[in-house]
Scaffold this motif. Structure first.
Motif, short mmCIF file in Angstrom:
data_model
loop_
_atom_site.label_atom_id
_atom_site.label_comp_id
_atom_site.label_asym_id
_atom_site.label_seq_id
_atom_site.Cartn_x
_atom_site.Cartn_y
_atom_site.Cartn_z
N MET A 1 0.84 -1.19 0.00
CA MET A 1 0.00 0.00 0.00
C MET A 1 0.88 1.25 0.00
O MET A 1 1.84 1.33 0.76
CB MET A 1 -0.89 -0.02 1.24
N GLN A 2 0.57 2.20 -0.86
CA GLN A 2 1.34 3.42 -0.97
C GLN A 2 0.81 4.45 0.01
O GLN A 2 -0.40 4.63 0.16
CB GLN A 2 1.26 3.96 -2.39
N ILE A 3 1.73 5.12 0.68
CA ILE A 3 1.36 6.17 1.62
C ILE A 3 1.13 7.47 0.86
O ILE A 3 1.93 7.84 0.00
CB ILE A 3 2.44 6.36 2.70
N ALA A 4 0.05 8.15 1.17
CA ALA A 4 -0.29 9.39 0.49
C ALA A 4 0.74 10.48 0.79
O ALA A 4 1.28 10.54 1.89
CB ALA A 4 -1.67 9.86 0.92
N GLN A 5 1.01 11.30 -0.21
CA GLN A 5 1.91 12.43 -0.03
C GLN A 5 1.27 13.46 0.89
O GLN A 5 0.05 13.61 0.91
CB GLN A 5 2.17 13.11 -1.37
N LYS A 6 2.11 14.18 1.61
CA LYS A 6 1.60 15.27 2.43
C LYS A 6 1.81 16.56 1.66
O LYS A 6 2.94 16.99 1.44
CB LYS A 6 2.32 15.32 3.77
N LEU A 7 0.72 17.14 1.21
CA LEU A 7 0.76 18.37 0.43
C LEU A 7 0.00 19.45 1.17
O LEU A 7 -1.05 19.20 1.76
CB LEU A 7 0.08 18.17 -0.93
N ASN A 8 0.53 20.68 1.13
CA ASN A 8 -0.27 21.77 1.66
C ASN A 8 -1.31 22.15 0.59
O ASN A 8 -1.32 21.58 -0.50
CB ASN A 8 0.60 22.96 2.09
N LYS A 9 -2.17 23.09 0.90
CA LYS A 9 -3.27 23.42 0.00
C LYS A 9 -2.77 23.86 -1.37
O LYS A 9 -3.26 23.39 -2.41
CB LYS A 9 -4.15 24.52 0.61
N LYS A 10 -1.79 24.75 -1.41
CA LYS A 10 -1.28 25.26 -2.69
C LYS A 10 -0.62 24.14 -3.49
O LYS A 10 -0.83 24.04 -4.71
CB LYS A 10 -0.30 26.41 -2.45
N GLU A 11 0.17 23.30 -2.84
CA GLU A 11 0.82 22.18 -3.52
C GLU A 11 -0.23 21.23 -4.11
O GLU A 11 -0.07 20.73 -5.22
CB GLU A 11 1.73 21.40 -2.57
N PHE A 12 -1.30 20.99 -3.36
CA PHE A 12 -2.38 20.14 -3.84
C PHE A 12 -3.03 20.74 -5.08
O PHE A 12 -3.24 20.06 -6.08
CB PHE A 12 -3.43 19.92 -2.75
N GLN A 13 -3.35 22.04 -5.03
CA GLN A 13 -4.00 22.71 -6.15
C GLN A 13 -3.11 22.66 -7.40
O GLN A 13 -3.60 22.42 -8.50
CB GLN A 13 -4.31 24.17 -5.80
N ILE A 14 -1.80 22.88 -7.23
CA ILE A 14 -0.88 22.84 -8.37
C ILE A 14 -0.79 21.44 -8.94
O ILE A 14 -0.87 21.24 -10.16
CB ILE A 14 0.51 23.37 -7.96
N ALA A 15 -0.66 20.42 -8.06
CA ALA A 15 -0.58 19.03 -8.54
C ALA A 15 -1.86 18.62 -9.24
O ALA A 15 -1.83 17.97 -10.29
CB ALA A 15 -0.28 18.09 -7.36
N LEU A 16 -3.00 19.01 -8.70
CA LEU A 16 -4.29 18.70 -9.31
C LEU A 16 -4.41 19.37 -10.68
O LEU A 16 -4.81 18.75 -11.66
CB LEU A 16 -5.43 19.15 -8.40
N GLY A 17 -4.04 20.64 -10.75
CA GLY A 17 -4.11 21.36 -12.02
C GLY A 17 -3.23 20.74 -13.09
O GLY A 17 -3.64 20.59 -14.24
N LYS A 18 -2.02 20.34 -12.70
CA LYS A 18 -1.12 19.67 -13.65
C LYS A 18 -1.72 18.35 -14.13
O LYS A 18 -1.60 17.98 -15.29
CB LYS A 18 0.25 19.43 -13.02
N ARG A 19 -2.36 17.64 -13.21
CA ARG A 19 -2.96 16.34 -13.56
C ARG A 19 -4.12 16.54 -14.54
O ARG A 19 -4.26 15.81 -15.52
CB ARG A 19 -3.44 15.63 -12.30
N ILE A 20 -4.96 17.53 -14.28
CA ILE A 20 -6.08 17.81 -15.18
C ILE A 20 -5.56 18.19 -16.56
O ILE A 20 -6.04 17.68 -17.58
CB ILE A 20 -7.00 18.92 -14.61
N LYS A 21 -4.55 19.06 -16.60
CA LYS A 21 -3.97 19.47 -17.88
C LYS A 21 -3.39 18.27 -18.62
O LYS A 21 -3.61 18.11 -19.83
CB LYS A 21 -2.89 20.51 -17.66
#
Length: 84
Positions: A1-21
């Motif tokens: 099982m992979q452990i989830a990354q710990k991202l702050n709010k801005k890091e999460f938003q950036i990672a999500l945006g990159k994934r959507i793109k």
């Protein structure tokens, strides 16, 4: 099982945006087209992809639907690399 990354709010938003793109480009869909399909302006889609806004859970659901993927796939971020 992979452990989830710990991202702050801005890091999460950036990672999500990159994934959507990334997924949008794989499907060969423009920001304008995806925005239209999700009933939002292209400028709003641009802000999401740039990580400058925090989309609602329902909007993420709609984006996943319009990209023809499961919502869970939208949230599969690549591990980030810390450079020191």
């Amino acid at each position: 099982m992979q452990i989830a990354q710990k991202l702050n709010k801005k890091e999460f938003q950036i990672a999500l945006g990159k994934r959507i793109k990334e997924l949008r480009e794989i499907k060969k869909i423009t920001q304008t087209e995806l925005g239209y399909r999700c009933e939002i302006e292209r400028s709003n889609m641009n802000r999401i992809e740039a990580g400058n806004t925090n989309p609602s859970g329902y909007l993420l659901y709609k984006i996943a639907q319009k990209l023809e993927i499961e919502l869970s796939e939208l949230l599969q971020f690549k591990p980030r690399v810390n450079k020191k």
